[in-house]
Write a protein that holds these residues in place. Sequence first.
Motif: not given
Length: 294
Positions: A120, A190, A195-201, A217-219
């Motif tokens: 996470d 990928r 599994d991440r909290e922020e949309e952009s990591l 990738d904008e994510n």
Amino acid sequence: MFPVELLNSEANAANLLEQVRWRDSLYCPHCRSESVIKHDSYRQYQRYLCTDCDRTFNPKTATIFAHAKIGLDKLLFAFYTLLRFNTSIRQLDAELDVSYRSLRRRVEQFARTLDAPAIDLVGPVEIDEVYVTAGLKGCERDQESRSRGLSKRGRGSYAEDKPSVFTLVDRGTDQRYVVPAKSADESTVRLLLGDREEESLTVYTDGFRAYDPLEDDENFQREAVIHGEGEYVDEDAHVNTCESHASLTRRWLSPHRGVSKDKLTPYLRAFQLRREVSRKPGKEALKTILETAL
């Protein structure tokens, strides 16, 4: 401090097992009922009778310690020294004077009980890969062993007995994850970063091509250091923590003189548990190991 008083007899180990297993309440491992009464004893273990299902049990019932020919005190000693001091199974065999095969089977059974780490990510995150020696040790081969087949340098592959192991360091939580993979490619990267909290990591990487698609990738916000160009640190961008942890991974596997590919995952999960218990006093570390085994 080594918890000598908890491991100097099977009776003390049995008391510890009972305290840890039923620290909240005593229940039947067969039907989960709490309607139990004492019912004689089994060696150093208190036996209980469930008045609902009319079956007996003791603290070892339905655990990895059940039906073990090796005493509980010796098994806990083996698990503790394996995780705390990275002692090889062969050395434990010599210290405990038990059957090597039985001890190896119980140690590997313990390693298999360890859960996969729940990744996470908060971020920023470092990610890097290392290639370890893991072939067909202890397995039957359908062909002759390759001459010096495990001594190749550079990047390897699962088929070439040098599977990749990814290390992720979450700088936001100081959590570190070590995950073996059959392939070091974009899909694996990928999946690990999914599994991440922020949309952009924010992701810090080296110049390995599997990380290149993160650029578009904008994510993700990828910041890379290109080792091939002599670049190792660029302000916050580096993977030094990953490389340091990867060196510990290699040292963890080294005393075992090679690990079979199908057992690499349990050994690496034990390595992650080692980091957790290494910062605790002896008694607390042993209790944590026992809780995990249960």
